[in-house]
Design an enzyme around this catalytic site. Structure first.
Site, short mmCIF file in Angstrom:
data_model
loop_
_atom_site.label_atom_id
_atom_site.label_comp_id
_atom_site.label_asym_id
_atom_site.label_seq_id
_atom_site.Cartn_x
_atom_site.Cartn_y
_atom_site.Cartn_z
N SER A 9 0.84 -1.20 0.00
CA SER A 9 0.00 0.00 0.00
C SER A 9 0.87 1.25 0.00
O SER A 9 1.67 1.46 0.92
CB SER A 9 -0.90 0.02 1.24
OG SER A 9 -1.54 1.28 1.37
N HIS A 34 -1.81 -1.36 -3.93
CA HIS A 34 -2.97 -0.80 -3.24
C HIS A 34 -2.86 0.72 -3.14
O HIS A 34 -1.85 1.25 -2.65
CB HIS A 34 -3.07 -1.41 -1.84
CG HIS A 34 -4.34 -1.11 -1.12
ND1 HIS A 34 -5.50 -1.84 -1.33
CD2 HIS A 34 -4.65 -0.18 -0.19
CE1 HIS A 34 -6.46 -1.37 -0.55
NE2 HIS A 34 -5.97 -0.36 0.15
N ASP A 36 -4.86 3.97 -1.59
CA ASP A 36 -5.91 4.49 -0.72
C ASP A 36 -6.26 5.92 -1.11
O ASP A 36 -5.43 6.83 -0.98
CB ASP A 36 -5.47 4.47 0.74
CG ASP A 36 -5.50 3.08 1.34
OD1 ASP A 36 -6.53 2.40 1.19
OD2 ASP A 36 -4.49 2.66 1.94
N MET A 38 -8.42 9.06 -0.15
CA MET A 38 -9.14 9.62 1.00
C MET A 38 -9.55 11.05 0.70
O MET A 38 -8.77 11.82 0.13
CB MET A 38 -8.26 9.58 2.25
CG MET A 38 -7.74 8.20 2.61
SD MET A 38 -6.73 8.25 4.12
CE MET A 38 -6.13 6.58 4.18
N HIS A 67 -8.77 1.80 -3.54
CA HIS A 67 -9.68 1.75 -2.39
C HIS A 67 -10.22 3.16 -2.15
O HIS A 67 -9.51 4.03 -1.65
CB HIS A 67 -8.90 1.23 -1.18
CG HIS A 67 -9.69 1.14 0.08
ND1 HIS A 67 -9.10 0.94 1.31
CD2 HIS A 67 -11.03 1.23 0.33
CE1 HIS A 67 -10.01 0.91 2.25
NE2 HIS A 67 -11.19 1.10 1.69
N MET A 69 -11.98 5.60 -0.16
CA MET A 69 -12.50 5.98 1.15
C MET A 69 -13.05 7.40 1.04
O MET A 69 -12.49 8.37 1.54
CB MET A 69 -11.39 5.88 2.20
CG MET A 69 -11.08 4.44 2.56
SD MET A 69 -9.87 4.29 3.89
CE MET A 69 -8.37 4.23 2.92
N MET A 144 -11.82 -3.95 6.78
CA MET A 144 -10.94 -3.04 7.49
C MET A 144 -10.63 -3.65 8.85
O MET A 144 -11.54 -3.95 9.63
CB MET A 144 -11.59 -1.67 7.67
CG MET A 144 -11.77 -0.88 6.37
SD MET A 144 -10.23 -0.53 5.48
CE MET A 144 -9.25 0.31 6.73
N ASP A 182 -7.11 -5.07 5.42
CA ASP A 182 -6.41 -3.80 5.33
C ASP A 182 -6.33 -3.16 6.72
O ASP A 182 -7.34 -2.77 7.29
CB ASP A 182 -7.16 -2.86 4.37
CG ASP A 182 -6.41 -1.57 4.11
OD1 ASP A 182 -5.31 -1.37 4.68
OD2 ASP A 182 -6.91 -0.74 3.33
#
Length: 231
Positions: A9, A34, A36, A38, A67, A69, A144, A182
């Site tokens: 990640s 990965h 993330d 956000m 991913h 979020m 999560m 994760d």
């Protein structure tokens, strides 16, 4: 036993040298990266947008695991799918808690890019049964194992009970599913996580600003996983 994979990640990487960091782990055999995303709303932190994903796509041949979020991701889905390209094995994951119309979001993803793996993530406090109405449209469940929003947290042991619950729920509907974990995944707890398919590892792999240490970390994590899964 399923063949569990490590998914590095970049949340823990050096953002100033993101492409180099990603190429480091890809060159050592990482088969997935990965990312993330956000938004500062669904979670407090802000990371990056579709332009960063597109920049990494141009440098990498391996699939991307995006991913999201973010709150109400429907309007962002087209940009991220375009940025990811159409590499076989690409994953895009949204949060059940962030979608007023999760079925509509999953349908939109399929309409825009039928080959992409559609993931649904749930927080530690969200029960598995919220996924039941969406089994048919879901290819991957991202559990999560920490509260989303920041790296470096300790894995919450109780979240691991959900692995079996997800398998059972999908099996009852006659569907297989990928399970991804994760948060707080380390070499020290990896032996407890082998019922999952994908293990997201951030700070256990990346040593921001030190590419050689990142390579060393990834090799070590992969060697330990190989030892645990060797039959």
């Amino acid at each position: 036993m399923r063949r569990t994979q490590i998914v590095p990640s970049v949340l823990a990487a050096d953002f100033g040298n993101m492409a180099e960091e990603a190429l480091n782990v890809a060159g050592l055999g990482a088969s997935l990266l990965h990312l993330d995303v956000m938004d500062g709303h669904f979670v407090p932190s802000i990371t990056f947008g579709a332009s960063m994903v597109e920049a990494l796509r141009k440098k990498l041949t391996i699939p991307l695991d995006v991913h999201l979020m973010v709150t109400e991701p429907l309007h962002l889905i087209p940009d991220f799918l375009k940025a990811m390209g159409e590499a076989e094995g690409n994953i895009i994951t949204v949060h059940q808690e962030a979608c007023a119309d999760l079925a509509g979001v999953l349908q939109k993803i399929h309409e825009l890019q039928p080959s992409v793996i559609r993931g649904v993530s749930i927080k530690p406090g969200t029960p598995v049964d919220v996924l039941e109405p969406f089994v048919r449209e879901t290819d991957l469940v991202l559990l999560m194992t920490v509260e989303p929003g920041a790296g470096g947290q300790k894995l919450i042991p109780e979240t691991l009970e959900k692995i079996g619950q997800v398998r059972s729920l999908f099996a009852e509907k006659g569907k297989d599913v990928l399970i991804e974990l994760d948060g707080g995944v380390k070499v020290s707890n990896m032996h407890e996580l082998l019922d999952a398919d994908l293990l997201v590892m951030g700070s256990a792999v990346f040593a921001a600003g030190n590419p050689e240490k990142t390579r060393e970390n990834f090799r070590y994590c992969q060697e330990k996983l190989n030892e645990l899964t060797r039959t």
